[in-house]
Design a protein around this motif. Structure first.
Motif, short mmCIF file in Angstrom:
data_model
loop_
_atom_site.label_atom_id
_atom_site.label_comp_id
_atom_site.label_asym_id
_atom_site.label_seq_id
_atom_site.Cartn_x
_atom_site.Cartn_y
_atom_site.Cartn_z
N ASP A 123 0.58 11.98 4.96
CA ASP A 123 1.50 12.90 5.62
C ASP A 123 2.80 13.01 4.84
OD1 ASP A 123 0.60 11.96 9.05
OD2 ASP A 123 -0.31 13.36 7.61
N ALA A 124 3.30 11.88 4.38
CA ALA A 124 4.55 11.87 3.62
C ALA A 124 4.39 12.64 2.32
CB ALA A 124 4.98 10.43 3.34
N VAL A 172 0.84 -1.20 0.00
CA VAL A 172 0.00 0.00 0.00
C VAL A 172 0.87 1.25 0.00
CG1 VAL A 172 -1.61 1.37 1.40
CG2 VAL A 172 -2.01 -1.08 1.07
N CYS A 173 1.88 1.25 0.85
CA CYS A 173 2.75 2.43 0.94
C CYS A 173 3.51 2.65 -0.36
CB CYS A 173 3.72 2.27 2.12
SG CYS A 173 2.94 2.31 3.75
N LEU A 174 3.96 1.57 -0.97
CA LEU A 174 4.71 1.73 -2.22
C LEU A 174 3.81 2.23 -3.34
CD1 LEU A 174 7.43 1.46 -3.59
CD2 LEU A 174 6.85 -0.90 -4.16
N ARG A 175 2.59 1.71 -3.37
CA ARG A 175 1.65 2.19 -4.38
C ARG A 175 1.28 3.65 -4.15
NH1 ARG A 175 -0.31 -3.16 -5.39
NH2 ARG A 175 0.61 -3.74 -7.37
N MET A 176 1.25 4.05 -2.90
CA MET A 176 0.91 5.44 -2.60
C MET A 176 2.09 6.37 -2.85
SD MET A 176 -2.25 5.81 -1.65
CE MET A 176 -2.19 7.43 -0.88
N LEU A 177 3.29 5.91 -2.51
CA LEU A 177 4.44 6.81 -2.53
C LEU A 177 5.39 6.57 -3.70
CD1 LEU A 177 5.25 6.73 1.30
CD2 LEU A 177 3.93 8.44 0.04
N ARG A 178 5.29 5.41 -4.31
CA ARG A 178 6.11 5.02 -5.45
C ARG A 178 7.58 4.82 -5.08
NH1 ARG A 178 7.53 7.99 -11.14
NH2 ARG A 178 8.38 6.16 -12.17
N ASP A 179 8.13 5.63 -4.24
CA ASP A 179 9.52 5.53 -3.87
C ASP A 179 9.70 4.43 -2.82
OD1 ASP A 179 12.32 6.95 -3.78
OD2 ASP A 179 11.74 6.67 -1.69
N ARG A 180 10.62 3.51 -3.08
CA ARG A 180 10.77 2.35 -2.21
C ARG A 180 11.25 2.73 -0.81
NH1 ARG A 180 10.22 -2.82 -4.25
NH2 ARG A 180 10.77 -4.40 -2.72
N GLU A 181 12.22 3.62 -0.76
CA GLU A 181 12.73 4.02 0.55
C GLU A 181 11.66 4.74 1.36
OE1 GLU A 181 15.90 2.02 0.94
OE2 GLU A 181 15.53 3.54 2.46
N ARG A 200 2.33 15.06 1.75
CA ARG A 200 2.24 16.49 2.06
C ARG A 200 3.61 17.07 2.37
NH1 ARG A 200 -2.96 15.29 4.31
NH2 ARG A 200 -2.05 14.51 6.22
N ARG A 201 4.44 16.27 3.05
CA ARG A 201 5.77 16.76 3.41
C ARG A 201 6.68 16.85 2.20
NH1 ARG A 201 5.52 13.03 7.80
NH2 ARG A 201 6.74 11.60 6.52
N ASP A 202 6.49 15.95 1.26
CA ASP A 202 7.44 15.84 0.17
C ASP A 202 7.05 16.81 -0.93
OD1 ASP A 202 8.79 13.08 -1.80
OD2 ASP A 202 9.35 15.17 -1.59
N ARG A 203 7.55 17.98 -0.89
CA ARG A 203 7.22 19.00 -1.90
C ARG A 203 7.92 18.72 -3.21
NH1 ARG A 203 3.61 19.63 1.12
NH2 ARG A 203 3.42 21.31 2.61
N ARG A 204 8.88 17.83 -3.21
CA ARG A 204 9.62 17.58 -4.44
C ARG A 204 8.85 16.65 -5.36
NH1 ARG A 204 14.97 15.30 -2.08
NH2 ARG A 204 13.42 14.34 -0.74
N ARG A 205 7.85 15.93 -4.76
CA ARG A 205 7.10 15.01 -5.62
C ARG A 205 5.63 15.34 -5.48
NH1 ARG A 205 10.80 11.07 -3.58
NH2 ARG A 205 9.29 10.42 -2.03
N ARG A 250 -5.50 1.99 7.87
CA ARG A 250 -5.85 3.40 8.07
C ARG A 250 -4.61 4.19 8.47
NH1 ARG A 250 -9.40 3.48 12.46
NH2 ARG A 250 -10.95 2.61 11.06
N VAL A 251 -3.86 3.63 9.39
CA VAL A 251 -2.63 4.31 9.80
C VAL A 251 -1.66 4.40 8.64
CG1 VAL A 251 -0.64 4.19 11.35
CG2 VAL A 251 -2.91 3.63 12.21
N ALA A 252 -1.55 3.35 7.85
CA ALA A 252 -0.65 3.35 6.70
C ALA A 252 -1.04 4.43 5.70
CB ALA A 252 -0.66 1.98 6.02
N VAL A 253 -2.32 4.50 5.37
CA VAL A 253 -2.76 5.51 4.39
C VAL A 253 -2.52 6.92 4.94
CG1 VAL A 253 -4.79 6.47 3.25
CG2 VAL A 253 -4.43 4.00 3.27
N ASN A 254 -2.85 7.14 6.19
CA ASN A 254 -2.63 8.47 6.77
C ASN A 254 -1.15 8.81 6.82
OD1 ASN A 254 -5.34 9.04 7.09
ND2 ASN A 254 -5.44 8.15 9.15
#
Lengths: 192, 282
Positions: free
Chosen positions: A86-87, A37-46, A89-94, A78-82
């Motif tokens: 948050d990530a 879920v996190c990878l699909r949401m954020l794309r970046d593995r790290e 919102r923080r990541d202005r570069r992406r 739910r915690v993962a999606v939130n």
């Protein structure tokens, strides 16, 4: 309560009693799906690994407050999606720029070329083009295979909102993937 | 324009409607060009999504994830079972019985003074430095020549010939056979090892084995394994090179671990039984 939910409940109780094996079992049962879920949401593995870590730490720290009214996995997702929200919102570069409201006619020649070459669209890149709230709905429902009610519980929105987000998310995905066809907007499209 | 219900279109695309209802709904949708296009878009997106590979943690990521989460939560793991313990202790027993040795490089001179007078030592380093100071007193009889003043030269021991450590190498003062140290914790480890060492130097094997990504990843995976001593885990990710060589006929793997400070060297020796020992000097 499903068997998985019952098992998770028992493991949480054991974990709270200091059973390290219960911690391992809970991680083993859910770490891959949370990471997916996190990878699909954020794309970046790290970033996804960081979000996964943050999710589990947060959940385990609050495990004593888990009352079992919903499935542990619902809470975990739910915690993962939130955490991912948050990530993002923080990541202005992406930034996750939504698609423009108007769309150009699909390039059917390009779509044909891709299909003929056996190339597959970059699903992950297409997912990233979706607004975060559409992406989460599509990821949870279509990729994780969760029921609409569970997705609604995870996202904290009504089921109708989930359905709408899924519909609009898939629609935008199809446009990004360039596979729309049969839309009678331009005569050239009728050549297929 | 005929209105269509997006939820109905999505449900038809999902295949979640009862068959008869789905067939009727699809017939209505297909009769409307806009609705048909929307239905096709939904199906294409779904097909693409469901064809995507399922992301999975690889072994390193999984180990790292569990390790960091456990550390954040202060999850204390139980003492290793006898079989895993032997993996820690067997090399020591093997060293004692088979005359294989752990590479213990003792050197005196400027680099040693760097170790014992380093500023900003953490509390965790104090124990080790106390051990090194004690070993300093025991080392003089080894008769090692002072290594060159440069950090690079002082921290490199190059094995000659077929990979054997030359006992008369200028930076090698003593090779010591260590007894079975039993189960090791960081404190116990530094107490035991620290009392025997004056300096840890980087070791390079010269039997032609080059560090490569697979070897490094394999080394990292070994150290990240939960069977290893927990306090070694942070060092695992600092491995930058893997070397293979022999030491008095015994195969030895040596890992070079990057340090930020030239005076900070980390030495990792692996005996044939794959026991990893990480010693850190600051």
């Amino acid at each position: 309560m499903t068997s998985r939910a019952a098992e998770d409940q028992a493991l949480i109780e054991r974990y709270l009693d200091g059973d390290v094996a219960a911690f391992d079992e809970l991680m083993r049962a859910h770490e891959d799906r949370v990471f997916a879920v996190c990878l699909r949401m954020l794309r970046d593995r790290e970033a996804a690994l960081d979000a996964t870590q943050e999710t589990f730490v947060s959940v385990f720290r609050k495990a004593d407050r888990f009352a079992g009214r919903s499935a542990f996995s619902t809470w975990l997702y739910r915690v993962a999606v939130n955490t991912c929200y948050d990530a993002l919102r923080r990541d202005r570069r992406r930034p996750t720029a939504p698609l423009p409201e108007h769309t150009d006619p699909p390039d059917t020649q390009a779509a044909d070329a891709i299909e003929a070459a056996g190339l597959r669209p970059d699903i992950e890149r297409a997912l990233q083009s979706l607004p975060a709230e559409f992406r989460s709905a599509v990821v949870l429902a279509d990729l994780e295979g969760l029921a609409l009610q569970e997705v609604a519980d995870i996202l904290g929105v009504p089921v109708g909102t989930v359905k709408s987000r899924i519909f609009r998310g898939r629609k935008q995905l199809a446009e990004v993937l360039g596979n729309l066809s049969g839309r009678p907007r331009h005569p050239k499209e009728e050549t297929r | 324009m005929t209105n269509f219900d997006p939820e109905l279109i999505a449900a038809v695309a999902d295949g979640t409607l009862p068959p008869e209802e789905a067939a009727a709904a699809e017939a209505r949708l297909m009769a409307n060009p806009t609705a048909r296009a929307e239905l096709e878009a939904q199906r294409l997106a779904l097909a693409a999504l469901r064809s995507a590979a399922v992301p999975q943690l690889d072994d390193m990521e999984r180990a790292r994830l569990r390790r960091t989460v456990a550390a954040e939560l202060d999850v204390i793991r139980p003492v290793a079972a006898p079989a895993p313990k032997r993996r820690f202790t067997m090399p020591w027993a093997a060293l004692a019985t088979a005359a294989a040795v752990l590479l213990v490089v003792v050197a005196a001179g400027p680099l040693l003074s760097l170790l014992t007078t380093s500023d900003g030592d953490s509390a965790a380093d104090t124990t080790f430095l106390a051990g090194t100071e004690a070993a300093t007193e025991a080392a003089p009889a080894a008769g090692a020549e002072a290594p060159p003043a440069t950090a690079t030269a002082a921290t490199t021991v190059v094995a000659e010939g077929a990979g054997d450590l030359a006992p008369d190498s200028p930076s090698v003062a003593a090779l010591e056979v260590l007894p079975d140290l039993g189960e090791l914790t960081r404190d116990g480890f530094t107490d035991e090892i620290g009392s025997r060492l004056a300096l840890i130097s980087r070791f390079e094997a010269t039997d032609g084995t080059a560090a490569d990504d697979n070897g490094i990843e394999s080394a990292r995976a070994l150290l990240a394994c939960e069977q290893r001593m927990p306090f070694l885990r942070p060092e695992a990710e600092r491995i930058t090179a893997v070397g293979l060589g022999t030491l008095e006929g015994e195969p030895v793997e040596v890992y070079e671990v990057a340090g930020a400070d030239p005076a900070e060297v980390v030495f990792l020796a692996v005996a044939a039984a794959s026991c990893e020992v990480v010693l850190e000097a600051r």
